[in-house]
Design a protein around this motif. Structure first.
Motif, mmCIF file in Angstrom:
data_model
loop_
_atom_site.group_PDB
_atom_site.id
_atom_site.type_symbol
_atom_site.label_atom_id
_atom_site.label_comp_id
_atom_site.label_asym_id
_atom_site.label_seq_id
_atom_site.Cartn_x
_atom_site.Cartn_y
_atom_site.Cartn_z
ATOM 1 N N TRP A 11 31.643 117.925 80.617
ATOM 2 C CA TRP A 11 31.563 117.976 79.155
ATOM 3 C C TRP A 11 32.867 117.526 78.505
ATOM 4 O O TRP A 11 32.863 116.907 77.434
ATOM 5 C CB TRP A 11 31.217 119.397 78.697
ATOM 6 N N LEU B 206 32.991 113.724 78.762
ATOM 7 C CA LEU B 206 32.078 113.135 77.776
ATOM 8 C C LEU B 206 32.644 113.239 76.362
ATOM 9 O O LEU B 206 32.496 112.324 75.543
ATOM 10 C CB LEU B 206 30.715 113.820 77.859
ATOM 11 N N ALA B 207 33.294 114.368 76.062
ATOM 12 C CA ALA B 207 33.883 114.541 74.736
ATOM 13 C C ALA B 207 34.994 113.512 74.499
ATOM 14 O O ALA B 207 35.081 112.902 73.420
ATOM 15 C CB ALA B 207 34.434 115.962 74.595
ATOM 16 N N CYS B 208 35.856 113.297 75.514
ATOM 17 C CA CYS B 208 36.917 112.298 75.401
ATOM 18 C C CYS B 208 36.322 110.904 75.233
ATOM 19 O O CYS B 208 36.777 110.114 74.401
ATOM 20 C CB CYS B 208 37.810 112.341 76.636
ATOM 21 N N ASP B 209 35.274 110.622 76.023
ATOM 22 C CA ASP B 209 34.627 109.311 75.957
ATOM 23 C C ASP B 209 34.034 109.069 74.572
ATOM 24 O O ASP B 209 34.201 107.993 73.984
ATOM 25 C CB ASP B 209 33.535 109.246 77.022
ATOM 26 N N SER B 210 33.365 110.067 74.051
ATOM 27 C CA SER B 210 32.743 109.938 72.724
ATOM 28 C C SER B 210 33.795 109.741 71.633
ATOM 29 O O SER B 210 33.614 108.938 70.715
ATOM 30 C CB SER B 210 31.901 111.180 72.420
ATOM 31 N N PHE B 211 34.892 110.489 71.735
ATOM 32 C CA PHE B 211 35.970 110.360 70.750
ATOM 33 C C PHE B 211 36.563 108.951 70.767
ATOM 34 O O PHE B 211 36.775 108.329 69.720
ATOM 35 C CB PHE B 211 37.054 111.401 71.044
ATOM 36 N N ASN B 212 36.825 108.419 71.950
ATOM 37 C CA ASN B 212 37.427 107.094 72.060
ATOM 38 C C ASN B 212 36.497 106.005 71.534
ATOM 39 O O ASN B 212 36.926 105.093 70.825
ATOM 40 C CB ASN B 212 37.801 106.809 73.517
ATOM 41 N N ILE B 213 35.224 106.107 71.876
ATOM 42 C CA ILE B 213 34.257 105.106 71.399
ATOM 43 C C ILE B 213 34.090 105.198 69.889
ATOM 44 O O ILE B 213 33.999 104.178 69.197
ATOM 45 C CB ILE B 213 32.904 105.290 72.126
ATOM 46 N N ALA B 214 34.084 106.406 69.347
ATOM 47 C CA ALA B 214 33.964 106.579 67.893
ATOM 48 C C ALA B 214 35.153 105.942 67.180
ATOM 49 O O ALA B 214 34.994 105.265 66.154
ATOM 50 C CB ALA B 214 33.866 108.064 67.555
ATOM 51 N N LYS C 143 34.843 102.117 67.228
ATOM 52 C CA LYS C 143 33.882 101.622 66.241
ATOM 53 C C LYS C 143 34.419 101.788 64.815
ATOM 54 O O LYS C 143 34.259 100.898 63.972
ATOM 55 C CB LYS C 143 32.560 102.379 66.382
#
Length: 496
Positions: free
Chosen positions: A470, A473-481, A484
């Motif tokens: 988790w 995934l949180a780090c991945d989501s933050f970086n992708i956000a 963008k």
């Protein structure tokens, strides 16, 4: 679409981006990479512009307070400039031996490994850079508002608001275009040096009018306590802080092997001379009591000597601090960019705007941290606090130079300073740190405690490989956000 592997730690395991640039793509306009756009004069402007800021207008009162006399204060100003010059020459060897952006972060990491370099990054992120920027922004706001409240201090809320606005404005300029940044820096550097020379010329006119009483008995009241002298030197060194900022942007400097040492050798004597002349001006016009009672020495000086045009001095101070803040934002953002690129901060901070080729997320993040510190108002404690912590890591960098002289004698060194210089710098800085521990134990203790706090952070977020899914995934989501939101990609990737 290729996958780009991120560094360990806070960065995610993978992130979808365009294909990576190869060696043959070095000059391709499609590659997302910071450009080499800084000339020798840009480098000089960055060093002089960052150094000549709020310090010269905040420090004279504090330095006189701890040195005890005008004569000793001038000695401390000159010796602080000389010590900074010695340190800058040592950093010239480090910068040409290790031609990477990031300054102390890169040098400490090369000499001693990942943990010490992370601790520097940790402290710089939350203490050194944002605190220095906050002091500069607040000084700008106080002086730009002073003509509106000539008989009293400007409202604190107004000062904080103006400081926040100017920080955001300069961050936007830095995000938009590097050439704009260098043009602003060159212009304000020239303006501030001219303003300080005008101050000196005005003091000469005052002296030639027969007012020499303030320069009599220059050494009367001199303090010899090592603790007081250490704090006096801290205050002086704070005013010279920024001499190592060009090392943060080595990768963007044209011909760094030539231009880095040249910029240092040009800028440091200029700053020392300008500072000495400015303090002679203040001391010639104002008495000890007037300086010690003043919260803004430059304003008190202008009110006494310039009469109806006294309002121009706060404007000069504002110009000086604006240029200093602009240079600090530009250079220090590259430090955090490099740290994130190496996996010591979230990958998002190492992303580059695909159109403007600037590290937008790093600039925005630093702006947010700076804004949170704009409520601080104890400038003396902040100066001791920041300078003591910075001195510890400057010691580490110079110790790294000596260690690599021993452990890597055959490493390429385009510049090789005399061994006496780094040893002398090491001994003097160590003496200042030890003395300040007795005089201001609280500030030094808090700084050391924050450094120590970085150790468990490093162990949990950098060294610990088996992190919960988790968290990854949180780090991945933050970086992708962030990618963008800011239209950014990692360095050396190609636009899609």
């Amino acid at each position: 679409m290729a996958k780009v592997s991120a560094a360990e730690g806070l960065a995610p395991k993978t992130m979808d981006v365009g294909s990576e640039c190869g060696e043959n793509d070095k000059d391709s306009s499609e590659c997302v990479r910071l450009k080499k756009e800084l000339s020798l004069m840009n480098g000089v402007a960055i060093i002089v512009g960052v150094i000549v800021g709020s310090g010269i207008f905040v420090s004279p009162t504090l330095l006189l307070k701890h040195s005890g006399s005008k004569g000793m204060a001038l000695i401390v100003w000159v010796l602080s400039g000389f010590l900074s010059m010695v340190g800058a020459l040592c950093y010239a060897e480090l910068g040409t031996m290790i031609p990477k952006s990031g300054g102390d972060y890169a040098y400490i990491g090369e000499a001693f490994g990942a943990l010490p370099s992370f601790l520097y990054l940790w402290v710089a992120l939350f203490i050194l850079v944002p605190t220095g920027n906050a002091i500069t922004a607040l000084t700008f706001a106080q002086n730009i508002l002073k003509p509106l409240w000539p008989a009293c201090k400007p409202p604190e809320d107004a000062v904080s608001l103006i400081a926040a606005l100017i920080t955001c404005f300069l961050t936007v300029i830095n995000c938009y275009n590097v050439k704009w940044v260098t043009r602003v820096q060159d212009s304000f550097t020239a303006a501030k040096v001219l303003a300080l020379l005008v101050t000196f010329i005005a003091s000469l006119w005052y002296l030639f009018s027969g007012h020499t009483e303030n320069l009599e008995s220059m050494m009367q009241g001199t303090k010899t306590d090592p603790g007081d002298l250490a704090i006096a030197f801290y205050t002086g060194l704070f005013s010279y802080s920024g001499w190592n900022y060009l090392n943060f942007v080595t990768e963007e400097l044209k011909e760094p092997y030539k231009n880095l040492p040249r910029a240092i050798c040009i800028s440091m004597p200029v700053v020392t001379m300008v500072y000495t002349f400015t303090n002679v001006a203040f001391f010639a016009v104002l008495s000890n009591d007037e300086i010690l009672a003043s919260e803004a020495v430059a304003v008190t000086f202008s009110e006494k000597i310039l009469g109806v045009v006294a309002w121009i001095m706060p404007l000069f101070v504002a110009l000086c601090t604006l240029g200093s803040l602009n240079g600090a934002i530009y250079a220090s953002s590259r430090l955090f960019f490099v740290g994130a690129r190496n996996g010591h901060l979230p990958l998002a901070i190492s992303l580059i705007d695909i159109k403007r080729l600037t590290p937008v997320p790093s600039l925005v993040f630093m702006c947010i941290v700076t804004l949170t510190l704009l409520m601080s108002n104890n400038v003396e404690s902040l100066i001791v606090y920041v300078t003591a912590v910075e001195a510890l890591f400057t010691l580490s960098s110079v110790a790294g130079l000596l260690w690599m002289r021993y452990s890597r004698p055959h490493m390429r060194r385009p510049i090789r300073v005399n061994l006496i210089l780094p040893i002398a710098f090491l001994v003097i800085c160590a003496f200042l740190v030890v003395c300040s521990c007795f005089t201001n134990p609280t500030e030094v203790g808090v700084g050391i405690a924050l450094i120590a706090l970085g150790v468990p952070v490093y162990c949990i977020f950098i060294r610990w490989q088996a992190k919960p899914e988790w968290l990854q995934l949180a780090c991945d989501s933050f970086n992708i956000a962030c990618s963008k939101m800011f239209l950014c990609l990692p360095e050396d990737s190609k636009e899609l």
